[in-house]
Design a protein around this motif. Sequence first.
Motif, PDB file in Angstrom:
ATOM      1  N   GLY A 258       0.820  -1.280  -0.194  1.00 30.42           N
ATOM      2  CA  GLY A 258      -0.023   0.039  -0.094  1.00 30.42           C
ATOM      3  C   GLY A 258       0.978   0.979   0.070  1.00 30.42           C
ATOM      4  N   LYS A 259       0.154   2.266   0.375  1.00 33.79           N
ATOM      5  CA  LYS A 259       1.223   3.890   0.407  1.00 33.79           C
ATOM      6  C   LYS A 259       1.877   3.559   1.603  1.00 33.79           C
ATOM      7  CE  LYS A 259      -2.474   6.929   0.102  1.00 33.79           C
ATOM      8  NZ  LYS A 259      -3.086   7.832  -0.693  1.00 33.79           N
ATOM      9  N   VAL A 260       2.871   4.963   1.436  1.00 34.75           N
ATOM     10  CA  VAL A 260       3.403   5.086   2.785  1.00 34.75           C
ATOM     11  C   VAL A 260       2.948   6.062   3.679  1.00 34.75           C
ATOM     12  CG1 VAL A 260       6.089   5.701   4.006  1.00 34.75           C
ATOM     13  CG2 VAL A 260       5.795   4.037   1.323  1.00 34.75           C
ATOM     14  N   GLU A 261       2.559   6.117   5.010  1.00 32.75           N
ATOM     15  CA  GLU A 261       2.063   7.120   5.291  1.00 32.75           C
ATOM     16  C   GLU A 261       2.514   6.920   6.896  1.00 32.75           C
ATOM     17  OE1 GLU A 261      -1.690   4.176   6.620  1.00 32.75           O
ATOM     18  OE2 GLU A 261      -1.618   4.628   4.803  1.00 32.75           O
ATOM     19  N   PRO A 262       2.027   8.341   7.141  1.00 33.33           N
ATOM     20  CA  PRO A 262       2.999   8.962   7.887  1.00 33.33           C
ATOM     21  C   PRO A 262       2.030   8.221   9.459  1.00 33.33           C
ATOM     22  CG  PRO A 262       1.614  11.141   7.686  1.00 33.33           C
ATOM     23  CD  PRO A 262       1.343   9.534   6.287  1.00 33.33           C
ATOM     24  N   ALA A 263       2.922   7.378  10.635  1.00 36.16           N
ATOM     25  CA  ALA A 263       2.583   7.102  11.618  1.00 36.16           C
ATOM     26  C   ALA A 263       2.775   8.072  12.869  1.00 36.16           C
ATOM     27  CB  ALA A 263       2.639   5.668  12.014  1.00 36.16           C
ATOM     28  N   ALA A 264       2.110   7.588  13.930  1.00 39.24           N
ATOM     29  CA  ALA A 264       2.272   8.121  15.543  1.00 39.24           C
ATOM     30  C   ALA A 264       4.034   8.562  15.768  1.00 39.24           C
ATOM     31  CB  ALA A 264       2.113   7.177  16.434  1.00 39.24           C
ATOM     32  N   GLY A 265       4.543   9.198  16.716  1.00 39.72           N
ATOM     33  CA  GLY A 265       5.742   9.291  17.187  1.00 39.72           C
ATOM     34  C   GLY A 265       7.149   9.557  16.015  1.00 39.72           C
ATOM     35  N   GLY A 266       6.537   9.766  14.321  1.00 43.70           N
ATOM     36  CA  GLY A 266       7.505  10.705  13.323  1.00 43.70           C
ATOM     37  C   GLY A 266       7.678   9.162  12.717  1.00 43.70           C
ATOM     38  N   THR A 267       7.404   8.179  12.773  1.00 41.69           N
ATOM     39  CA  THR A 267       7.569   7.498  12.208  1.00 41.69           C
ATOM     40  C   THR A 267       6.806   7.243  10.547  1.00 41.69           C
ATOM     41  OG1 THR A 267       6.018   5.535  13.491  1.00 41.69           O
ATOM     42  CG2 THR A 267       8.011   6.000  14.167  1.00 41.69           C
ATOM     43  N   VAL A 268       6.894   6.105   9.863  1.00 39.46           N
ATOM     44  CA  VAL A 268       5.793   5.764   8.573  1.00 39.46           C
ATOM     45  C   VAL A 268       5.299   4.070   8.585  1.00 39.46           C
ATOM     46  CG1 VAL A 268       6.986   7.810   7.171  1.00 39.46           C
ATOM     47  CG2 VAL A 268       8.544   6.096   7.352  1.00 39.46           C
ATOM     48  N   ARG A 269       4.546   3.871   8.521  1.00 33.46           N
ATOM     49  CA  ARG A 269       3.989   2.946   8.417  1.00 33.46           C
ATOM     50  C   ARG A 269       3.411   2.267   6.497  1.00 33.46           C
ATOM     51  NH1 ARG A 269      -1.430   3.006  11.117  1.00 33.46           N
ATOM     52  NH2 ARG A 269      -0.825   5.168  10.990  1.00 33.46           N
ATOM     53  N   GLN A 270       3.445   1.581   6.119  1.00 34.15           N
ATOM     54  CA  GLN A 270       3.198   0.380   4.890  1.00 34.15           C
ATOM     55  C   GLN A 270       2.454  -0.783   5.029  1.00 34.15           C
ATOM     56  OE1 GLN A 270       5.833  -0.459   2.081  1.00 34.15           O
ATOM     57  NE2 GLN A 270       5.254   0.164   0.414  1.00 34.15           N
ATOM     58  N   VAL A 271       1.352  -0.734   5.006  1.00 34.25           N
ATOM     59  CA  VAL A 271       0.388  -1.970   4.591  1.00 34.25           C
ATOM     60  C   VAL A 271       0.942  -2.368   3.778  1.00 34.25           C
ATOM     61  CG1 VAL A 271      -1.840  -3.268   5.404  1.00 34.25           C
ATOM     62  CG2 VAL A 271      -1.097  -0.883   6.578  1.00 34.25           C
ATOM     63  N   VAL A 272       1.007  -4.356   3.965  1.00 32.25           N
ATOM     64  CA  VAL A 272       0.773  -4.896   2.614  1.00 32.25           C
ATOM     65  C   VAL A 272      -0.047  -6.161   2.701  1.00 32.25           C
ATOM     66  CG1 VAL A 272       2.630  -6.231   1.567  1.00 32.25           C
ATOM     67  CG2 VAL A 272       3.761  -4.986   2.320  1.00 32.25           C
ATOM     68  N   ASP A 273      -0.685  -6.370   1.332  1.00 29.77           N
ATOM     69  CA  ASP A 273      -1.695  -7.256   2.001  1.00 29.77           C
ATOM     70  C   ASP A 273      -0.634  -8.024   1.184  1.00 29.77           C
ATOM     71  OD1 ASP A 273      -3.968  -5.486   3.003  1.00 29.77           O
ATOM     72  OD2 ASP A 273      -4.362  -4.854   0.922  1.00 29.77           O
ATOM     73  N   LEU A 274      -1.456  -9.525   1.434  1.00 31.09           N
ATOM     74  CA  LEU A 274      -1.116 -11.155   0.553  1.00 31.09           C
ATOM     75  C   LEU A 274      -2.242 -11.484   0.453  1.00 31.09           C
ATOM     76  CD1 LEU A 274       0.723 -12.408   4.099  1.00 31.09           C
ATOM     77  CD2 LEU A 274       1.870 -11.648   2.324  1.00 31.09           C
ATOM     78  N   VAL A 275      -2.160 -11.745  -1.186  1.00 25.57           N
ATOM     79  CA  VAL A 275      -2.556 -12.354  -1.559  1.00 25.57           C
ATOM     80  C   VAL A 275      -3.207 -13.669  -1.752  1.00 25.57           C
ATOM     81  CG1 VAL A 275      -3.513 -12.447  -4.160  1.00 25.57           C
ATOM     82  CG2 VAL A 275      -2.828 -10.250  -3.659  1.00 25.57           C
ATOM     83  N   ASN A 276      -4.404 -13.865  -1.494  1.00 27.44           N
ATOM     84  CA  ASN A 276      -4.785 -15.140  -1.197  1.00 27.44           C
ATOM     85  C   ASN A 276      -5.931 -15.648  -2.636  1.00 27.44           C
ATOM     86  OD1 ASN A 276      -3.502 -17.794  -0.277  1.00 27.44           O
ATOM     87  ND2 ASN A 276      -4.482 -17.039   1.630  1.00 27.44           N
ATOM     88  N   GLY A 277      -5.909 -16.486  -2.992  1.00 25.95           N
ATOM     89  CA  GLY A 277      -7.471 -16.619  -4.205  1.00 25.95           C
ATOM     90  C   GLY A 277      -6.890 -16.091  -5.893  1.00 25.95           C
ATOM     91  N   ILE A 278      -7.449 -15.946  -6.815  1.00 26.79           N
ATOM     92  CA  ILE A 278      -7.529 -15.622  -7.684  1.00 26.79           C
ATOM     93  C   ILE A 278      -8.729 -14.849  -8.162  1.00 26.79           C
ATOM     94  CG2 ILE A 278      -7.149 -16.121 -10.379  1.00 26.79           C
ATOM     95  CD1 ILE A 278      -5.917 -18.818 -10.369  1.00 26.79           C
ATOM     96  N   ASP A 279      -8.349 -13.275  -8.239  1.00 29.06           N
ATOM     97  CA  ASP A 279      -9.584 -12.566  -8.671  1.00 29.06           C
ATOM     98  C   ASP A 279      -9.984 -13.241 -10.092  1.00 29.06           C
ATOM     99  OD1 ASP A 279      -7.642 -10.936  -9.801  1.00 29.06           O
ATOM    100  OD2 ASP A 279      -7.976  -9.501  -8.628  1.00 29.06           O
ATOM    101  N   ALA A 280     -11.902 -12.376  -9.464  1.00 26.14           N
ATOM    102  CA  ALA A 280     -12.173 -12.758 -11.452  1.00 26.14           C
ATOM    103  C   ALA A 280     -12.169 -11.844 -12.503  1.00 26.14           C
ATOM    104  CB  ALA A 280     -13.954 -11.799 -11.121  1.00 26.14           C
ATOM    105  N   GLU A 281     -11.043 -10.787 -12.487  1.00 28.52           N
ATOM    106  CA  GLU A 281     -10.022 -10.126 -13.518  1.00 28.52           C
ATOM    107  C   GLU A 281      -9.089 -11.055 -13.748  1.00 28.52           C
ATOM    108  OE1 GLU A 281      -7.164  -6.739 -13.730  1.00 28.52           O
ATOM    109  OE2 GLU A 281      -8.925  -5.890 -12.817  1.00 28.52           O
ATOM    110  N   HIS A 282      -8.749 -11.391 -13.430  1.00 21.71           N
ATOM    111  CA  HIS A 282      -7.595 -12.619 -13.128  1.00 21.71           C
ATOM    112  C   HIS A 282      -7.661 -13.811 -14.003  1.00 21.71           C
ATOM    113  CE1 HIS A 282      -5.089  -9.163 -10.535  1.00 21.71           C
ATOM    114  NE2 HIS A 282      -4.098  -9.698 -11.843  1.00 21.71           N
TER     115      HIS A 282
END
Length: 164
Positions: free
Chosen positions: A83-107
């Motif tokens: 995901g996007k890099v976003e500011p977090a508490a205490g002057g830190t930065v955070r990034q959320v990474v999703d794990l893809v499980n399953g084949i979505d309809a488009e793929h």
Amino acid sequence: MAKEASFDIVSKVDLQEVSNAVQQARREIETRFDFKGSKSEIRLEGEKLTLISDDEYKLEQLMDVLQTKLVKRNVSLKALRPGKVEPAAGGTVRQVVDLVNGIDAEHAKQITKLIKDSKIKVQAQIQGDQIRVSGKSRDDLQAVIQMLRNAELDVPLQFTNYRS
């Protein structure tokens, strides 16, 4: 009449291997000199990874360490959706990474179209988050597997439930 052979195309992430890779990455971060005194951490929460660090440069280093450990444990990097890099508490930065499980309809549609365009005599059916491929010849099924392995798809594929 010849019996139909079939296999399933799935996209699954082994969460145990991801957990092991996260533990190894944490241990490496604790011992690395460039991470001494920093607030860097990796958390695994269900099918999401959260990376937290002091700045974007250290966050990139953190992601690099994690990716190295995942590759060593045979987890495809195609299964990561950062995901996007976003500011977090205490002057830190955070990034959320999703794990893809399953084949979505488009793929799934893209994969079945690839199979049909290949002119190999097999049938492909979308069944939820997986695709079943069936045909009379085992050689045709092997050709489909080889063709999909060589295709540049942005989802990791595994071939399971091979029946003849």
